[in-house]
Enzyme design. Sequence first.
Site, PDB file in Angstrom:
ATOM      1  CB  CYS A 131       2.478   3.490  -0.872  1.00  0.00           C
ATOM      2  SG  CYS A 131       4.008   2.850  -0.367  1.00  0.00           S
ATOM      3  CB  CYS A 182      -1.734   0.070   3.346  1.00  0.00           C
ATOM      4  SG  CYS A 182      -1.430   1.649   3.728  1.00  0.00           S
ATOM      5  CB  CYS A 210       1.211  -2.960   3.511  1.00  0.00           C
ATOM      6  SG  CYS A 210       2.798  -2.579   3.268  1.00  0.00           S
ATOM      7  CB  CYS A 222       7.252  10.634  15.999  1.00  0.00           C
ATOM      8  SG  CYS A 222       7.218   8.741  15.369  1.00  0.00           S
ATOM      9  NE  ARG A 246       1.256   6.283  20.164  1.00  0.00           N
ATOM     10  CZ  ARG A 246       2.406   6.418  19.502  1.00  0.00           C
ATOM     11  NH1 ARG A 246       2.678   5.826  18.544  1.00  0.00           N
ATOM     12  NH2 ARG A 246       3.121   7.157  20.338  1.00  0.00           N
ATOM     13  CB  CYS A 292       3.529  11.099  14.603  1.00  0.00           C
ATOM     14  SG  CYS A 292       3.791  10.606  16.221  1.00  0.00           S
ATOM     15  CB  CYS A 298       7.551   4.680  17.372  1.00  0.00           C
ATOM     16  SG  CYS A 298       5.859   4.326  17.386  1.00  0.00           S
TER      17      CYS A 298
HETATM   18  N1  SAM Z   1       4.948   3.842   4.543  1.00  0.00           N
HETATM   19  C1  SAM Z   1       5.451   3.677   5.832  1.00  0.00           C
HETATM   20  C2  SAM Z   1       5.767   2.424   6.180  1.00  0.00           C
HETATM   21  O1  SAM Z   1       4.885   1.589   5.679  1.00  0.00           O
HETATM   22  O2  SAM Z   1       6.919   1.996   6.725  1.00  0.00           O
HETATM   23  C3  SAM Z   1       4.963   4.792   6.906  1.00  0.00           C
HETATM   24  C4  SAM Z   1       3.730   4.754   6.964  1.00  0.00           C
HETATM   25  S1  SAM Z   1       2.538   3.343   7.286  1.00  0.00           S
HETATM   26  C5  SAM Z   1       0.967   3.841   6.902  1.00  0.00           C
HETATM   27  C6  SAM Z   1       2.814   3.193   9.131  1.00  0.00           C
HETATM   28  C7  SAM Z   1       1.925   1.940   9.517  1.00  0.00           C
HETATM   29  O3  SAM Z   1       0.420   2.311   9.778  1.00  0.00           O
HETATM   30  C8  SAM Z   1       2.071   0.480   8.985  1.00  0.00           C
HETATM   31  O4  SAM Z   1       3.375  -0.005   9.489  1.00  0.00           O
HETATM   32  C9  SAM Z   1       0.850  -0.185   9.686  1.00  0.00           C
HETATM   33  O5  SAM Z   1       1.297  -0.827  10.911  1.00  0.00           O
HETATM   34  C10 SAM Z   1      -0.185   1.096   9.866  1.00  0.00           C
HETATM   35  N2  SAM Z   1      -1.386   0.953   9.216  1.00  0.00           N
HETATM   36  C11 SAM Z   1      -1.590   1.117   7.935  1.00  0.00           C
HETATM   37  N3  SAM Z   1      -2.838   0.798   7.632  1.00  0.00           N
HETATM   38  C12 SAM Z   1      -3.576   0.425   8.544  1.00  0.00           C
HETATM   39  C13 SAM Z   1      -4.792  -0.113   8.815  1.00  0.00           C
HETATM   40  N4  SAM Z   1      -5.669  -0.107   7.815  1.00  0.00           N
HETATM   41  N5  SAM Z   1      -5.198  -0.320   9.936  1.00  0.00           N
HETATM   42  C14 SAM Z   1      -4.301  -0.398  11.026  1.00  0.00           C
HETATM   43  N6  SAM Z   1      -3.078  -0.051  10.863  1.00  0.00           N
HETATM   44  C15 SAM Z   1      -2.467   0.365   9.854  1.00  0.00           C
HETATM   45 FE1  SF4 Z   2       3.090   2.009   1.777  1.00  0.00          FE
HETATM   46 FE2  SF4 Z   2       1.102   1.677   3.151  1.00  0.00          FE
HETATM   47 FE3  SF4 Z   2       2.763  -0.234   3.287  1.00  0.00          FE
HETATM   48 FE4  SF4 Z   2       3.558   2.078   4.626  1.00  0.00          FE
HETATM   49  S1  SF4 Z   2       1.768   0.544   5.106  1.00  0.00           S
HETATM   50  S2  SF4 Z   2       4.629   0.989   2.802  1.00  0.00           S
HETATM   51  S3  SF4 Z   2       2.185   3.636   2.931  1.00  0.00           S
HETATM   52  S4  SF4 Z   2       1.622   0.423   1.556  1.00  0.00           S
END
Ligand code: SAM
Ligand code: SF4
Length: 348
Positions: free
Chosen positions: A59, A66, A63, A134, A266, A103, A194
């Site tokens: 990606c 992530c 973030c 979802c 949730r 989802c 959500c």
């Molecule tokens: N890439 C898309 C986005 O970020 O909008 C969708 C997938 S992203 C993985 C969905 C959500 O997963 C993120 O917004 C975050 O809140 C959660 N998430 C990701 N990594 C995480 C982590 N290590 N611990 C807890 N929540 C996490």
């Molecule tokens: Fe990409 Fe992870 Fe951020 Fe979703 S949360 S936009 S998968 S880096």
Amino acid sequence: MLNSVLETIRHDWQVDEIVALLQLPFNDLVYKAQSVHRRFFDPNKVQVSTLLSIKTGACPEDCKYCPQSSRYDTELEKEKLMQVERVLTEAKNAKAQGATRFCMGAAWRSPHDRDLPHLIAMVKGVKELGLESCMTLGMLTANQANQLADAGLDYYNHNLDTSPEFYTDIITTRTYQDRIDTLSHVRNAGMKICSGGIVGMGESLRDRAGLLAQLANLPEHPESVPVNMLVKVQGTPLSEQPDLDKFDFIRTLAVARIIMPASHIRLSAGREQMSEEMQSLAFLVGANSIFYGEKLLTTPNPEASKDMKLFAKLGIQAEERSIEKHPDDSSVQQVDGSSTPLYYSAAN
Ligand code: SAM
Ligand code: SF4
Ligand code: DTB
């Protein structure tokens, strides 16, 4: 009765009010949250959703929490967009295990228009199985949101993640306003929202209040509010983050329940690291939805059999039906048109 219940749904929360709720004596907060919960929900029902990563890793976003960001070395195996047939096989398995919502998550900044036909086929296939659908695919344009809604997508997950003030410490590649804009496209397209966030990222109590205020002050409350405990993944910038105090996590759930009384809250990522006692406290303060199945997107989640045992010990049943309309809307109806009461009085 219904009117008085609806009067308690507010969209004008001040951050200071929420800070005060987060700081209540713990027993007072638990009592308040459980009382609100009983007015809106059956206290012994928990909604279960299963997650599937339909496109994994690589990606472009940054973030900091992530494991799927290409900027961090997390040794994750990347996967291109999954074939529709494989997604539907996973959905069938999830249904057989007892999930009612499926989802699908993709590690994208936003979907490409060329992916839409595949995504639409997935939504239609999941719906045909009798599951709620979802997706979480990153930012959506109004047009993409409309296409997914037309295909029958029930929910779109897009988290605000944290307070506007702390946000720039965590993500720099998209703005808070970008997220709000996607939520409004989702809502305008007629889908359910959500949206929630992550705690334990080093934010302050005021930041947690700020996130909750943003969610509760949206024009309509999200139908589903995931509260994720940070899953610390080796290689991400937050991998060494100190643990959030467990009671501060429970307090966050309790206040989410109080200020978004008709939403499903949730107990989301992080359950693998939580004791049964901690999870039962989460249900006690009004968390009434979980991710079910041994994997979240890329990290472990408790095994389904373990969750079933916990549900049995607590006398909790998986919620079977969903409601047609959000109770934030004055005419609430069960999908099957039955007259089962949606609200449960604290006095009962
Ligand atoms: N890439 C898309 C986005 O970020 O909008 C969708 C997938 S992203 C993985 C969905 C959500 O997963 C993120 O917004 C975050 O809140 C959660 N998430 C990701 N990594 C995480 C982590 N290590 N611990 C807890 N929540 C996490
Ligand atoms: Fe990409 Fe992870 Fe951020 Fe979703 S949360 S936009 S998968 S880096
Ligand atoms: C949400 O709020 N939490 C889920 C879901 N929405 C998509 C994702 C949690 C991901 C945890 C880290 C992982 O497994 O990759």
